[in-house]
Scaffold this motif. Structure first.
Motif, PDB file in Angstrom:
ATOM      1  N   ALA A 514       0.521  -1.201  -0.140  1.00 58.41           N
ATOM      2  CA  ALA A 514      -0.012   0.221  -0.473  1.00 58.41           C
ATOM      3  C   ALA A 514       0.622   1.335  -0.373  1.00 58.41           C
ATOM      4  O   ALA A 514       0.724   2.518  -0.857  1.00 58.41           O
ATOM      5  CB  ALA A 514      -0.153  -0.169   1.194  1.00 58.41           C
ATOM      6  N   ILE A 515       2.196   1.101   1.018  1.00 63.91           N
ATOM      7  CA  ILE A 515       2.599   2.563   1.020  1.00 63.91           C
ATOM      8  C   ILE A 515       3.272   2.799  -0.558  1.00 63.91           C
ATOM      9  O   ILE A 515       3.759   3.534  -1.146  1.00 63.91           O
ATOM     10  CB  ILE A 515       3.956   2.564   2.242  1.00 63.91           C
ATOM     11  N   GLY A 518       1.479   4.145  -2.869  1.00 66.68           N
ATOM     12  CA  GLY A 518       0.762   4.676  -2.594  1.00 66.68           C
ATOM     13  C   GLY A 518       2.055   6.087  -2.855  1.00 66.68           C
ATOM     14  O   GLY A 518       1.890   7.039  -3.646  1.00 66.68           O
ATOM     15  N   CYS A 603      -5.145   3.940  -1.638  1.00 70.35           N
ATOM     16  CA  CYS A 603      -3.679   4.444  -1.105  1.00 70.35           C
ATOM     17  C   CYS A 603      -3.260   4.807  -2.479  1.00 70.35           C
ATOM     18  O   CYS A 603      -2.487   6.395  -2.745  1.00 70.35           O
ATOM     19  CB  CYS A 603      -2.738   3.435  -0.834  1.00 70.35           C
ATOM     20  N   ALA A 606      -5.164   8.089  -3.474  1.00 67.73           N
ATOM     21  CA  ALA A 606      -4.839   9.218  -2.880  1.00 67.73           C
ATOM     22  C   ALA A 606      -3.651   9.826  -2.582  1.00 67.73           C
ATOM     23  O   ALA A 606      -3.223  11.087  -2.760  1.00 67.73           O
ATOM     24  CB  ALA A 606      -4.238   8.796  -1.530  1.00 67.73           C
ATOM     25  N   GLY A 607      -2.647   9.247  -3.204  1.00 70.52           N
ATOM     26  CA  GLY A 607      -0.748  10.030  -3.933  1.00 70.52           C
ATOM     27  C   GLY A 607      -1.414  11.230  -4.941  1.00 70.52           C
ATOM     28  O   GLY A 607      -0.715  11.341  -5.136  1.00 70.52           O
ATOM     29  N   LEU A 621       2.712  11.320  -0.609  1.00 77.81           N
ATOM     30  CA  LEU A 621       3.230  10.409  -0.057  1.00 77.81           C
ATOM     31  C   LEU A 621       3.039  10.434   1.884  1.00 77.81           C
ATOM     32  O   LEU A 621       1.821   9.579   2.574  1.00 77.81           O
ATOM     33  CB  LEU A 621       4.770   9.835   0.162  1.00 77.81           C
ATOM     34  N   VAL A 624      -1.258   9.584   1.688  1.00 81.56           N
ATOM     35  CA  VAL A 624      -1.389   8.429   1.937  1.00 81.56           C
ATOM     36  C   VAL A 624      -1.134   7.713   3.727  1.00 81.56           C
ATOM     37  O   VAL A 624      -1.752   7.183   4.068  1.00 81.56           O
ATOM     38  CB  VAL A 624      -0.299   7.464   1.501  1.00 81.56           C
ATOM     39  N   LEU A 685     -10.413   5.622   4.246  1.00 87.16           N
ATOM     40  CA  LEU A 685      -9.955   6.381   2.963  1.00 87.16           C
ATOM     41  C   LEU A 685     -10.668   6.736   2.080  1.00 87.16           C
ATOM     42  O   LEU A 685     -10.790   7.746   1.506  1.00 87.16           O
ATOM     43  CB  LEU A 685      -9.299   4.563   2.763  1.00 87.16           C
ATOM     44  N   SER A 688     -10.848  10.649   3.286  1.00 88.23           N
ATOM     45  CA  SER A 688     -10.468  11.312   2.477  1.00 88.23           C
ATOM     46  C   SER A 688     -10.052  11.587   1.158  1.00 88.23           C
ATOM     47  O   SER A 688      -9.891  12.393   0.287  1.00 88.23           O
ATOM     48  CB  SER A 688      -8.348  10.288   2.972  1.00 88.23           C
TER      49      SER A 688
END
Length: 706
Positions: A514-515, A518, A603, A606-607, A621, A624, A685, A688
């Protein structure tokens, strides 16, 4: 044609505006130079014209402001500073990416590469190009959509003589087909040798708007450059003889053993040196700057306020030629500042009168370097969009070999008479025969403009993402970190099977996949602002919904692929290390898989949205990571806080109301989606993403209103 009216920059901290009420016209078929020293506001004028900087005034490109043009890149080709592009991208890949953005055929990239002479460097990275090659690539980017107008900021800066001649010939060829060329220069001699019209700027205001012939006649004057080891003695002899003969001669002692003599000739100086046995190393005709603002602030062309840099300056005037006489009556006799460096005779400025170009043989040590004017090769049919002013592109000459840098009329007809010399004057202005190698033709015109296609931004985004290795390196790092995390979690034990396959420890806010998704989403917009290939300036990336949709689609596809690949790699590594029982598929894998894919895609989105709003990869980032760290606790606190009535059972009631009437079992899929959203991370999420999307749309509307 470019029409600028009252361009004025916004003042800062009580200081006067850098540009104040600048108005001028740059006509089609001509090269217009905006002349001024460093800090006078040339670049600010261009930024105001291109709507890259806030201020007052208006600029019309063929009767329309830039923000009213559907495809600005097809109307105006811009080069401000270095080429804005990712340094790891190849030359050809960069141009092919811009082809997709402009909606032109991909073969156009190879055509412009051939024109600018970068075919052999098409696989080089942008970060490895030398200054001259970077200028060529910048011109290729400007010519790619076949624009009518070229706007260039200091295009000749730091170029060699050969590269300058090549660039001059290309700009002249564009103007000869009816296009408009506007460029900024610092050296007055360069302006006179390059442009048909010279607009002089001083302290943010226009002080002169002249034809090149008038500019050369009023702002430049001839001089003789002398180098001698006995420069001091020769200066005294010239001063003495001029005083005896009652002639107006100005002798300026430059750095080293160089003299600049105004009001004399090579023959007179040579005879004086011969009679007194003075050794001379150089004796050549040049031109010097004259009048206020002629090259002010430039090392190559000194102007007003530069007399303090001289040493040993001496002036002699006859009785009838007083130093205080008006400049208009004794313009060739007024002592003015001169450049500090030596300028070869071949680099002198041109003189023009009407539509006729003047060529005068200049004594020099390199007489073989001065050749006749070469014809300009024809380019074929006129390009669409270059018909402003009723000019025709077919049969118009373009530079091959040696070229006279003068075209006074907007576009000379094919039957234009041969150049003829002007009548002799007491102080003729020497001309500058520019020379360069034979140039290839300009890229062929784009006769058919393709209609807007929804696939254009998608093709651009695919080429942008695949053109550099950042995405592949990020995906590789995610797989390695995820596999190692899964192995450590399996060794420790007490971890649910679903979290084990996702490599998501409870101590981490998000799993590595997920990171990584993002980060890739944040790079999609962050690179646009860091290396703005779609704009001439940082912060001017277009905020069209088509570009946003393309980035969301590509980032979603990348996130889905990364999520599936991560789970597969984790399962394979766990099977190899611990056996089959650790790598088993958990129960309820369908709903768990939907939650997993929704998390990774959310994610990534969102990024994308956060980086597009805050114009930074880091901000994307951070947005996220803030979802599980900040938003989830807030949602849980609001959802479970004390109140008279609670929303308990809200997801179940929604399913009862909305899912009862769905045919073909569609309620099962919506039920799974509702379960995902009802989870703390899912609801946070979703909240957001909704807020980020609304903020992005708001900034898009504001940018269009401006």
């Amino acid at each position: 044609m470019i029409q600028a009216f009252g361009l004025t920059s916004n003042p800062r901290k009580g200081l006067p505006p850098v540009v104040d009420d600048v108005s001028f016209e740059a006509r089609a078929g001509r090269v217009t130079a905006l002349l001024g020293g460093e800090g006078v506001g040339k670049t600010t004028v261009l930024r105001l014209m291109l709507e890259l900087q806030h201020g007052r005034g208006a600029t019309y490109f063929r009767g329309r402001p830039l923000h009213r043009i559907d495809h600005p890149s097809r109307e105006v080709g811009v080069l401000l500073g270095d080429v804005p592009g990712h340094p790891a991208r190849t030359v050809r890949g960069h141009l092919r990416m811009l082809c997709a953005a402009a909606g032109v055929p991909v073969r156009r990239a190879d055509e412009v590469l051939e024109v600018v002479g970068l075919v052999s460097l098409r696989d080089e990275r942008l970060g490895t190009l030398a200054r001259g090659m970077d200028r060529r690539l910048g011109l290729a980017c400007a010519l790619l959509p076949d624009p009518h107008t070229l706007v260039l900021d200091e295009p000749f800066d730091a170029l060699s003589a050969r590269e300058s001649n090549w660039l001059y010939g290309t700009l002249r060829a564009h103007a000869s087909q009816g296009g408009t060329v506007l460029l900024t220069v610092t050296d007055p001699k360069e302006a006179a040798a390059t442009a048909d019209q010279v607009v002089t700027l001083e302290q943010g205001r226009i002080v002169a708007d002249q034809e090149a012939a008038d500019f050369a006649r009023t702002r430049l004057r001839p001089r003789v450059a002398v180098r001698s080891p006995h420069a001091t003695r020769l200066a005294a002899l010239l001063t003495k003889e001029a005083r005896t003969a009652h002639r107006s001669v100005e002798v300026v002692r430059e750095d080293g053993n160089r003299l600049s003599v105004y009001g004399s000739t090579c023959a007179d100086i040579g005879e004086t040196a011969f009679r007194h046995s003075v050794l001379v190393h150089q004796l050549a005709d040049e031109v010097g700057d004259m009048g206020p603002g002629a090259g002010a602030g430039s090392d190559t062309g000194a102007g007003i306020g530069t007399d303090s840099r001289r040493s040993g300056r001496e002036e002699i005037h006859s009785g009838s030629e007083l130093p205080g006489a008006p400049a208009a009556s004794v313009s060739n006799l007024i002592p003015t500042a001169t450049p500090r460096g030596a300028v070869p005779a071949q680099e002198a400025a041109p003189a023009r009168e009407g539509d006729a170009a003047v060529r005068e043989t200049v004594p020099s040590h390199d007489d073989h370097d001065i050749s006749d004017t070469g014809a300009l090769p024809t380019h074929g049919a006129q390009a669409p969009g270059r018909a402003s002013g009723g000019t025709e592109g077919a049969g118009v000459p373009r530079p091959t070999g040696r070229v006279d840098p003068v075209v006074s009329s907007p576009l000379p007809p094919p039957s234009r008479p041969a150049p003829h010399p002007l009548p002799s004057t007491p102080h003729p202005t020497p001309t500058t025969p520019r020379s360069h190698d034979a140039l290839p033709d300009l890229p062929p015109p784009i006769s058919v403009r393709p209609a807007p296609s929804p696939l254009r931004p998608l093709r651009y985004e695919l080429r942008r993402a695949a053109g550099i290795g950042t995405g592949f390196l990020t995906a590789g790092a995610v797989l390695v970190v995820s596999a190692l995390t899964a192995v450590v979690m399996a060794r420790i034990g007490h971890t649910p099977q679903a979290r084990l396959l996702a490599a998501w420890p409870r101590e981490l806010p998000l799993p590595p996949a997920a990171i990584g998704a993002g980060l890739l989403g944040a790079l999609a917009f962050g690179d646009e602002f860091r290396h703005p290939a779609l704009a001439a300036d940082r912060g001017t990336v277009p905020r069209r919904l088509g570009l946003l949709t393309a980035k969301l689609l590509v980032s979603a596809a990348t996130a889905l692929f990364l999520a599936a690949l991560t789970v597969g790699c984790d399962a394979e590594v766990l099977y190899l290390v611990y056996g089959r029982e650790v790598a088993q598929v958990p129960e309820g894998w369908l709903s768990l898989g939907a939650s997993w894919f929704a998390l990774v895609v959310g994610c990534a989105w969102a990024g994308v949205l956060a980086a597009g709003i805050f114009r930074s990869t880091t901000a994307g980032l951070a947005a996220v990571v803030a979802v599980p760290v900040v938003v989830v606790p807030l949602v849980q606190k609001v959802w479970e806080g004390p109140s008279v009535r609670t929303a308990a059972g809200f997801p179940m009631r929604v399913r009862e109301v909305l899912l009862a009437q769905w045919p073909f079992g569609g309620e099962r899929y919506l039920d799974a989606a509702a379960k995902v959203i009802a989870q703390p991370v899912g609801s946070a999420l979703t909240l957001s993403l909704t807020a980020l999307l609304c903020a992005y749309l708001l900034t898009s509307v504001r940018s269009r209103v401006r």
